[in-house]
Design an enzyme around this catalytic site. Structure first.
Site, PDB file in Angstrom:
ATOM      1  N   LYS A 263       0.502   3.211  -3.001  1.00  0.00           N
ATOM      2  CA  LYS A 263      -0.792   4.255  -3.283  1.00  0.00           C
ATOM      3  C   LYS A 263      -0.310   5.721  -3.331  1.00  0.00           C
ATOM      4  CE  LYS A 263      -3.842   0.711  -0.887  1.00  0.00           C
ATOM      5  NZ  LYS A 263      -4.630   0.699   0.248  1.00  0.00           N
TER       6      LYS A 263
ATOM      7  N   TYR B 202      -3.530   3.914   7.630  1.00  0.00           N
ATOM      8  CA  TYR B 202      -4.994   3.070   7.882  1.00  0.00           C
ATOM      9  C   TYR B 202      -5.876   3.763   8.665  1.00  0.00           C
ATOM     10  CZ  TYR B 202      -2.207  -0.350   5.096  1.00  0.00           C
ATOM     11  OH  TYR B 202      -1.741  -0.942   4.113  1.00  0.00           O
TER      12      TYR B 202
ATOM     13  N   SER C 115       0.789  -1.388  -0.019  1.00  0.00           N
ATOM     14  CA  SER C 115      -0.036   0.137  -0.180  1.00  0.00           C
ATOM     15  C   SER C 115       0.949   1.420   0.133  1.00  0.00           C
ATOM     16  CB  SER C 115      -0.893   0.204   1.315  1.00  0.00           C
ATOM     17  OG  SER C 115      -2.103  -1.103   0.932  1.00  0.00           O
TER      18      SER C 115
ATOM     19  N   VAL D  63       1.330  -3.482   4.006  1.00  0.00           N
ATOM     20  CA  VAL D  63       1.293  -5.020   4.685  1.00  0.00           C
ATOM     21  C   VAL D  63       2.294  -5.755   4.480  1.00  0.00           C
ATOM     22  CG1 VAL D  63      -1.347  -5.013   4.995  1.00  0.00           C
ATOM     23  CG2 VAL D  63      -0.335  -6.024   3.005  1.00  0.00           C
TER      24      VAL D  63
ATOM     25  N   TYR E 174      -3.202  -3.025 -10.424  1.00  0.00           N
ATOM     26  CA  TYR E 174      -3.348  -2.895  -9.418  1.00  0.00           C
ATOM     27  C   TYR E 174      -2.378  -4.067  -8.359  1.00  0.00           C
ATOM     28  CZ  TYR E 174      -4.642  -2.290  -4.527  1.00  0.00           C
ATOM     29  OH  TYR E 174      -4.864  -2.046  -3.150  1.00  0.00           O
TER      30      TYR E 174
END
Length: 305
Positions: free
Chosen positions: A64, A241, A61, A259, A189
């Site tokens: 992102k 998060y 992540s 993660v 993705y």
């Protein structure tokens, strides 16, 4: 600085025993939960490191932030934010609930999975291959590492087990939030999340954002100041998060976790930081990595608040 980093690693190593490596993506279970490393690159291009900073891991992540920057560079920002929101979700990163209950149907922000699938769908390119090549080229450029590549085993593992992300993507397609071939968007993705990096790569990328998009070595503007500022703002409000508020209070610097165990942090005008510790807390953040950043922020007075 090396003594400080080595001491911080030593003090926080015990916390690796209180978390677990990610298991919902089978390939990630192979990580050594005791690994812990850090790299800092400051505004004068000095590099400092300690622990397992050379260990390779998938960016997950943390990607992102980079994909958001690409989407904002490829499209008018108002169009991007007509598809994805700007607010913290307060929900787990893989939550699907608000896609059904929110009247707008668009994801809350680009740092949760649904929002990241949207920004991935906005990357320009006529074919999946062209988009993948552009994405990899951008990652390599901002990390200053031409050897960055996709970990094929992790990519295949993500694709095989990505049913929750697949469900999100088809909901987004059904509601007109994303356009194009859903499976191609998901493929890109899964590939972006499977890009392999180390702490030095994350520190380099973090430094670029910390320096508002200007390459510290060449003076080249790689990312616009506005885009860099937007990305860092999302890192503060949504980057850790649903623990982002607590992290902002305790650490106080823009950061994004993944993660795979990575955390990328950007201290504006000062430094980029890359941390690796695959033992995760219940919210999906590196449990010892957060402790390292807490100590580092206190000792170097890094908080932006």
């Amino acid at each position: 600085m090396e003594n400080l980093l080595n001491n911080i690693i030593k003090l926080n190593k015990k916390y690796t025993n209180f978390g677990q490596v990610a298991s919902y993506i089978p390939e990630l279970k192979n990580a050594n939960s005791e690994d812990l490393g850090i790299c800092i690159i400051d505004k004068d291009n000095n590099i400092h490191y300690a622990g397992d900073y050379k260990k390779k891991f998938t960016i997950q992540s943390v990607s992102k932030t980079i994909i958001l920057a690409m989407a904002l560079m490829d499209n008018d920002w108002s169009y991007v934010f007509s598809k994805v929101g700007m607010e913290p979700s307060g929900d787990p990163f893989n939550s699907i609930m608000k896609l059904e209950t929110d009247d707008t149907k668009k994801p809350c922000n680009p740092m949760i999975n649904a929002g990241a699938i949207v920004t991935t769908s906005l990357i320009k390119g006529t074919t999946l291959k062209e988009k993948e090549e552009r994405m990899l080229a951008f990652f390599r450029k901002i990390a200053k590492n031409d050897d960055i590549k996709i970990n094929q085993a992790v990519y295949e593992s993500e694709k095989l087990t990505g049913d929750r992300n697949r469900a999100m993507a088809y909901l987004l397609k059904n509601d007109g939030v994303i356009n194009g071939d859903v499976e191609e968007i998901l493929d890109l993705y899964f590939k972006q999340c499977s890009i392999e990096v180390d702490c030095v790569d994350l520190a380099r990328i973090g430094l670029l954002f910390a320096n508002y998009g200007i390459d510290i070595e060449t003076g080249e503007r790689v990312i616009s100041e506005n885009v860099s500022r937007m990305v860092k703002t999302f890192m503060v409000t949504c980057g850790m998060y649903d623990a982002s508020g607590e992290f902002a209070i305790k650490v106080g610097i823009p950061a994004k976790s993944g993660v795979g165990g990575g955390i990328m942090a950007s201290v504006p005008r000062k430094m980029g930081i890359g941390v690796y510790g695959p033992s995760l807390d219940k919210k999906g953040n590196s449990i010892a990595g957060i402790k390292i950043l807490e100590d580092l922020s206190k000792q170097l007075e890094l908080s932006i608040f």
